[in-house]
Design a protein around this motif. Structure first.
Motif, PDB file in Angstrom:
ATOM      1  N   LEU A   1      36.678  45.154  47.934  1.00 57.78           N
ATOM      2  CA  LEU A   1      35.936  43.947  47.544  1.00 57.78           C
ATOM      3  C   LEU A   1      34.727  44.222  46.641  1.00 57.78           C
ATOM      4  CD1 LEU A   1      36.115  41.792  50.808  1.00 57.78           C
ATOM      5  CD2 LEU A   1      36.830  41.033  48.525  1.00 57.78           C
TER       6      LEU A   1
ATOM      7  N   SER B   1      33.567  42.271  42.854  1.00 57.93           N
ATOM      8  CA  SER B   1      32.643  41.148  43.047  1.00 57.93           C
ATOM      9  C   SER B   1      32.189  40.636  41.671  1.00 57.93           C
ATOM     10  CB  SER B   1      31.439  41.602  43.861  1.00 57.93           C
ATOM     11  OG  SER B   1      30.663  42.488  43.080  1.00 57.93           O
ATOM     12  N   PRO B   2      31.731  39.384  41.623  1.00 56.67           N
ATOM     13  CA  PRO B   2      31.292  38.859  40.318  1.00 56.67           C
ATOM     14  C   PRO B   2      30.247  39.766  39.663  1.00 56.67           C
ATOM     15  CG  PRO B   2      31.300  37.101  41.959  1.00 56.67           C
ATOM     16  CD  PRO B   2      31.638  38.369  42.688  1.00 56.67           C
ATOM     17  N   LYS B   3      29.363  40.324  40.461  1.00 55.03           N
ATOM     18  CA  LYS B   3      28.287  41.103  39.843  1.00 55.03           C
ATOM     19  C   LYS B   3      28.781  42.436  39.278  1.00 55.03           C
ATOM     20  CE  LYS B   3      25.455  38.319  42.555  1.00 55.03           C
ATOM     21  NZ  LYS B   3      25.214  37.932  43.933  1.00 55.03           N
TER      22      LYS B   3
ATOM     23  N   ARG C   1      43.237  36.041  49.685  1.00 57.57           N
ATOM     24  CA  ARG C   1      42.751  35.509  48.402  1.00 57.57           C
ATOM     25  C   ARG C   1      42.685  36.631  47.368  1.00 57.57           C
ATOM     26  NH1 ARG C   1      38.363  37.222  45.395  1.00 57.57           N
ATOM     27  NH2 ARG C   1      37.121  37.326  47.301  1.00 57.57           N
TER      28      ARG C   1
ATOM     29  N   SER D   1      40.426  37.981  41.511  1.00 55.74           N
ATOM     30  CA  SER D   1      40.276  36.655  40.891  1.00 55.74           C
ATOM     31  C   SER D   1      39.087  36.587  39.937  1.00 55.74           C
ATOM     32  CB  SER D   1      40.174  35.560  41.959  1.00 55.74           C
ATOM     33  OG  SER D   1      39.047  35.734  42.779  1.00 55.74           O
ATOM     34  N   ASN D   2      38.006  37.279  40.240  1.00 57.06           N
ATOM     35  CA  ASN D   2      36.861  37.229  39.319  1.00 57.06           C
ATOM     36  C   ASN D   2      37.207  37.891  37.983  1.00 57.06           C
ATOM     37  OD1 ASN D   2      34.986  35.989  41.204  1.00 57.06           O
ATOM     38  ND2 ASN D   2      35.025  37.946  42.299  1.00 57.06           N
TER      39      ASN D   2
ATOM     40  N   ARG E   1      39.858  35.679  36.046  1.00 54.17           N
ATOM     41  CA  ARG E   1      39.231  34.517  35.403  1.00 54.17           C
ATOM     42  C   ARG E   1      38.468  34.935  34.160  1.00 54.17           C
ATOM     43  NH1 ARG E   1      38.541  31.855  40.975  1.00 54.17           N
ATOM     44  NH2 ARG E   1      39.477  29.823  40.567  1.00 54.17           N
TER      45      ARG E   1
END
Ligand code: HEM
Ligand code: SF4
Lengths: 410, 64
Positions: free
Chosen positions: A114, A118-120, A356, A360-361, A364
């Protein structure tokens, strides 16, 4: 490759998601199932027995129910896992954690990955992704006719993940061929598949060993240093995780980018709106994800179980068609229209529940930048009607040939 | 307006963080949580509703 079972005559009692006619007519098939059946869950004896629920409610219920449905195998094949591999890795781990894992082990395997997605951690990749997109367009030269699937969409996820893993970027073709082997050759016999697996396995071992000797700041080194329940991962586990990232991340994102560009090539009004107003792209991309969701997953029934009156048998396959859930009129207004500024959009393209999409980040970000750069460089384009668009078959859906005529460039 | 992320349901799709970063943050493990004790200033109420309507897991709760 089409299914070995041949054409389907009744989609409610003999469906086949790997028949080309499925993807080609999928909206009609779902609508018919919804209209005809009280409780719309299709069944087939193909693949040793499989089920196809289609409402958002059913898909959600199955995705959340890890007790009756196991993730031990998420890609439907002609051989059941118990026949394919008589001594599978012990449940709940599976052969490709975390996608093949069930609770409680799943959370451990997922926890390991994870933070890297992560987005960051992912957002800083934006400039590199943008550079890759521009370079792919530069390489097309001045030609008027291009294939937006083969020359653009396909290469973006491969190049990005190769860089993240710290693998030679020129090996992209190797990754791609390997992913096709896993996803599109469900009907090939076991020996042929295993032989092809071995070649890739050897390639991976070389790359992982090189990272053991020369650690660097990349995802492979991160995996080699990571710990799961207090133990470092074995090189085999690292190799298995890399395979999962390649298989899960390449054809899926290729499909997501390709379907978005297919929509824009076929819809002049939407294309114009996004060219004139690039700030709308993120909302449009969510709608492309909803309307053209690339991924259908699968589960196996753990033991005989009655699902709303359907007698499911141990080791039956159950498809999780997130694309069908995304068209459920109970959850989405005007569900069969593609509305690029749709504001309320809780689509399930990246799955639901504990599995999930881990990427996904990243997916996208790649889709957003790919669409943005394409529209920036080719402010006008259309389908090249003299050639055919072709779509993949099986559980990942997207255009594999997307002939486009470029009518304006900048 | 008051918002809250149901930690049991949240699976880290990051939609709330993307749509309303003033109201939500997300940690390295994909757990979202509300900022400012969940208090939504009037000018951000529209965005709070937008985040709620875009959460795939129905994990965002809006109260008064
Ligand atoms: C548009 C592109 C993508 C789509 C539509 C997509 C879709 C999905 C879906 C629906 C699942 C749920 C699996 C299940 O319920 O069994 C999933 C899981 C997963 N995806 Fe993606 N994916 C995409 C891109 C990526 C990328 C770029 C990566 C990584 C590089 C990735 C890595 C994974 C992993 C590791 C899992 C397993 C997570 C778990 O089991 O906990 N995906 N994806
Ligand atoms: S959108 Fe929903 S599931 Fe996603 S991070 Fe926010 S609260 Fe969690």
């Amino acid at each position: 490759m089409p299914s070995i079972y041949g054409p389907v005559t009744d989609w409610a009692s003999d469906f086949d998601h790997a028949e080309p006619a499925y993807n080609a007519n999928v909206h009609q098939i779902w609508d018919d199932l919804l209209n005809k059946q009280q409780c719309p869950v299709a069944h087939t004896e193909r693949y040793g027995g499989a089920w196809l629920p289609i409402t958002h409610e059913h898909v959600r219920e199955i995705a959340y129910d890890t007790e009756h449905f196991t993730s031990r195998s998420v890609v439907v094949g002609v051989t059941k896992p118990s026949q394919f591999d008589p001594q599978p890795p012990p449940s709940p781990i599976g052969n490709a954690p975390p996608i093949s894992s069930d609770p409680p082990f799943h959370a451990e395997a997922r926890r390991l990955l994870l933070p890297a997605f992560s987005p960051k951690k992912i957002d800083p990749w934006a400039p590199e992704i943008r550079r890759i997109c521009h370079q792919l367009i530069d390489e097309m030269g001045d030609v008027q006719f291009i294939d937006a699937a083969q020359q653009y969409s396909q290469d973006i996820p491969v190049q990005v993940i190769a860089r993240m893993l710290g693998f030679p970027v020129e090996d992209a073709d190797k990754f791609r061929n390997f992913v096709h082997l896993v996803l599109e050759s469900v009907n090939e016999d076991r020996e042929t598949r295993l032989a092809k697996f071995m070649i890739f396995d050897e390639y991976l071992t070389v790359q992982v060993n090189d990272h053991i000797l020369n650690p660097r700041d990349d995802l492979t080194t991160y995996l080699l240093n990571a710990e799961i329940m207090g133990n470092k991962l074995s090189p085999e586990h690292v190799g298995g995780t890399i395979i999962l990232l390649l298989v899960a991340g390449i054809d899926t994102t290729w499909s997501g980018i390709g379907s978005s560009l297919w929509h824009l090539a076929s819809n002049a009004v939407d294309r114009r709106r996004l060219v004139d107003n690039p700030a709308m792209i993120p909302v449009a991309v969510e709608e492309f994800l909803r309307a053209y969701a690339p991924v259908t997953m699968a589960r196996l029934v753990r033991e005989d179980f009655d699902f709303h009156g359907h007698a499911m048998k141990e080791e039956d396959w159950v498809l999780l068609p997130f694309p069908a859930a995304n068209r459920d009129p109970k959850v989405f207004d005007n569900a069969d229209a593609v509305i690029i500024d749709r504001q309320e959009n809780r689509h399930a393209a990246f799955g639901l529940g504990i599995h999930r999409c881990l990427g996904s980040n990243l997916a996208r970000l790649e889709m957003n930048i790919a669409v943005e750069v394409f529209l920036e460089r080719f402010p006008d384009f259309e389908l090249n009607e003299s050639e055919e668009v072709t779509w993949s078959v099986g559980q990942v859906r997207g255009p594999r040939k997307l002939p486009v005529r470029v009518t304006a460039r900048s | 307006m008051q918002i809250r992320v149901d930690a049991e349901k949240c699976q880290g799709h990051s939609r709330c963080y993307a749509l309303a970063p003033e109201l939500f943050d997300i940690d390295d493990y994909g757990n979202a949580h509300e900022l400012n004790d969940g208090v939504v200033p009037p000018e951000l109420e529209v965005r709070a509703r937008l985040a709620q309507a875009n959460c795939p897991e129905f994990a965002i709760i809006i109260g008064d």
